[in-house]
Scaffold this active site. Sequence first.
Site, PDB file in Angstrom:
ATOM      1  CB  SER A 171      -1.675   6.057 -16.113  1.00  0.00           C
ATOM      2  OG  SER A 171      -1.715   7.471 -16.166  1.00  0.00           O
ATOM      3  CB  THR A 172      -1.942   0.748 -14.124  1.00  0.00           C
ATOM      4  OG1 THR A 172      -1.853   0.786 -12.695  1.00  0.00           O
ATOM      5  CG2 THR A 172      -0.597   1.030 -14.735  1.00  0.00           C
ATOM      6  CG  ASP A 187      -1.877   1.069   1.350  1.00  0.00           C
ATOM      7  OD1 ASP A 187      -1.661   2.139   0.741  1.00  0.00           O
ATOM      8  OD2 ASP A 187      -2.882   0.883   2.059  1.00  0.00           O
ATOM      9  CB  ILE A 188       1.179   4.100  -2.385  1.00  0.00           C
ATOM     10  CG1 ILE A 188       2.221   5.174  -2.715  1.00  0.00           C
ATOM     11  CG2 ILE A 188      -0.208   4.714  -2.308  1.00  0.00           C
ATOM     12  CD1 ILE A 188       3.494   4.675  -3.279  1.00  0.00           C
ATOM     13  CE1 TYR A 216      -7.797   9.614 -14.655  1.00  0.00           C
ATOM     14  CE2 TYR A 216      -5.537  10.346 -14.893  1.00  0.00           C
ATOM     15  CZ  TYR A 216      -6.842  10.597 -14.518  1.00  0.00           C
ATOM     16  OH  TYR A 216      -7.172  11.825 -14.000  1.00  0.00           O
ATOM     17  N   GLY A 266      -9.190   5.638  -5.903  1.00  0.00           N
ATOM     18  CA  GLY A 266      -7.948   4.857  -6.012  1.00  0.00           C
ATOM     19  C   GLY A 266      -6.857   5.343  -5.079  1.00  0.00           C
ATOM     20  CB  VAL A 267      -3.245   5.933  -5.792  1.00  0.00           C
ATOM     21  CG1 VAL A 267      -2.093   6.662  -5.146  1.00  0.00           C
ATOM     22  CG2 VAL A 267      -2.814   4.531  -6.187  1.00  0.00           C
ATOM     23  CG  ASP A 268      -6.038  11.750  -5.732  1.00  0.00           C
ATOM     24  OD1 ASP A 268      -5.286  12.239  -4.871  1.00  0.00           O
ATOM     25  OD2 ASP A 268      -6.677  12.428  -6.559  1.00  0.00           O
ATOM     26  CG  ASN A 286      -8.090  14.577 -10.010  1.00  0.00           C
ATOM     27  OD1 ASN A 286      -7.868  15.722  -9.644  1.00  0.00           O
ATOM     28  ND2 ASN A 286      -8.901  13.757  -9.357  1.00  0.00           N
TER      29      ASN A 286
END
Length: 187
Positions: free
Chosen positions: A125-126, A18-19, A129, A40-42, A32
Amino acid sequence: MVMRASINSTTIELVQGDITRQDTEAIVNAANTSLLGGGGVDGAIHHAAGPGLLAETRTLGGCNTGDARLTGGHNLQARYIIHAVGPVYRPDDVEAARLLASAYRRRLELAVEHGIKSIAFPAISTGVYGYPLDEAAEIALETVISLVAQSRDIGLARFVLFDARAFDVYSRTLSAMADKKEDLRLL
Ligand code: ADP
């Protein structure tokens, strides 16, 4: 799962995880253009960093696709967050590939400007996006490895893959690159 390689004085690491939980000095957000949060990640990063992050990103006035901005890490372990906006994927779109490479390059430039020695990237982007993992892995690893090999400023570049499939694609891409690049060694 962990895979490591080295090039000159930089360690390249692939981990499944996990980032938001990384102990690197900086983590990268798949933001974005508004920089005001998303899914997501954001979403995960804004949730973990707390409301201070949104207060800070509101002052930045957004970010163009292919570019990046730096903020504090707020409640995260990482001291900094580098917000980068990747392109939306379209098949055979060379512009998307250029923008994805550019987003990785801008992150590293910002990191070096701020004296950051360790950085963790998600697979930008995966997700929403739509970039195919194998193409994104090739661009991410090629761009980062060629830049860190030249500059020697970054000690650790870690790619954080959310699931086993993404880890598998990145590890195969890294192995194939190590076969071709003499100075890139698997550890
Ligand atoms: P984008 O909009 O740039 O495609 P996403 O956030 O939708 O970004 O997804 C990017 C990638 O990050 C996807 O491969 C997704 O599986 C992965 N991902 C989602 N959440 C996390 C997380 N907490 N840590 C690391 N990777 C994550």
